[in-house]
Design a protein around this motif. Structure first.
Motif: not given
Length: 319
Positions: A124-125, A161-172
């Motif tokens: 993704d990056l 790169g653009k925005d990413i989700r990290l770990g247990q994040e589900k929004d985004g």
């Protein structure tokens, strides 16, 4: 008239002595009470400076050891195969923070506080060859409105790169990064994988039955088949499967849809119908070193987990 009497010689002190007996120097050698204290006073008079210096040195060692570990190792938590320790209050996914190289701030679009993009971000990056150092990687991303996230490691250089989700994040966005540093894993395919079985081992789809049989057999399974982290295995399997590599493998084998599994003591068991983006093992030990990275705060994002609760990466001191 001179007396012929002999001079009176005082008798020697008895072994028991008295409360006022002293030696020829008046040091109270024969005192029955306080003899130990007098000896201690004389010892301190001779060695006091050395004793104080030693005490100060020991105190410095005790109080400065934690910062020294922090500089050398950065991070912390549950014990893993390679001795690194991790902890995360929200899930088995863990955290790491490097304090060895300062990251330049981004005043125009501040980095999200108290986090580090230290894990893999599979595909993704993208590389930025013009940024050859950590500082330049951070600075160029800060200056580019299109750049939200960046990572740097000495073997791959700068990734942005653009925005990413990290770990247990589900929004985004769909793009995702691991919230824990690279680990050595135990893992294996149970179904035919073109790259691994086809290109590497010269096998075909027709061999899938044999692949699964060997992978689920107690005598022929190979937990070292995939020691680099793979992706696409979903959330951790809590309970018994996370107890060991063997338990994880058996749980996967009981599920007819399971095509691959991975396990590490620090994070637990993961399995699903397949996995991708595996690090592999080419002898490059740098692959198992953490990245350093940050991301900008994106307006409108809540950074929540699957339960809709705010999720924050836990950065803990190594113990």
């Amino acid at each position: 008239m001179v007396s012929s009497a002999l001079p009176q010689v005082p008798p020697p002190p008895t072994s028991r002595g008295s409360d006022t007996d002293t030696d020829i120097y008046g040091n109270g050698k024969y005192k029955r009470h306080g003899g130990v204290l007098d000896t201690l006073h004389r010892w301190l008079a001779l060695h006091g400076k050395v004793t104080v210096a030693g005490f100060i040195g020991l105190s410095c060692l005790v109080f400065l050891m934690p910062p020294a570990k922090l500089i050398l190792y950065g991070h912390p938590s549950r014990k893993s195969n390679n001795g690194i320790i991790y902890e995360n209050d929200n899930s088995p996914s863990n955290s790491f923070k490097s304090f060895s190289i300062p990251v330049p701030p981004c005043n125009t679009s501040p980095w999200k506080p108290d986090e580090n993009l230290l894990g893999q971000c599979p595909g993704d990056l993208r590389p930025n060859p013009s940024a050859s150092t950590l500082s330049s990687c951070a600075t160029t991303c800060c200056q580019d409105p299109k750049c939200i996230s960046w990572q740097f490691r000495r073997d791959v250089g700068c990734l942005q790169g653009k925005d990413i989700r990290l770990g247990q994040e589900k929004d985004g966005p769909a793009a995702w990064c691991s919230d824990h540093p690279p680990n050595r894993w135990a893992g294996q395919y149970l179904k035919f994988h073109k790259t691994f079985h086809g290109d590497k081992l010269g096998m075909s789809q027709e061999d899938e039955g044999e692949i699964r049989r060997r992978a689920c057999d107690d005598e022929t399974w190979n937990p070292n088949e995939q020691i680099g982290q793979c992706f696409g295995l979903g959330d951790v399997k809590a309970g018994e499967p996370s107890g060991s590599a063997e338990a994880c493998r058996k749980a996967c084998c009981k599920d007819e849809k399971c095509g691959a599994w991975q396990w590490t003591e620090a994070l637990g068991c993961f399995y699903s119908k397949g996995m991708h983006g595996c690090q592999g093992d080419d002898g490059n030990e740098v692959k198992f070193e953490p990245f350093e990275g940050r991301r900008k705060i994106v307006e409108g994002r809540k950074y929540t987990d699957k339960r809709g609760k705010p999720w924050q990466q836990q950065l803990v001191l190594k113990t």
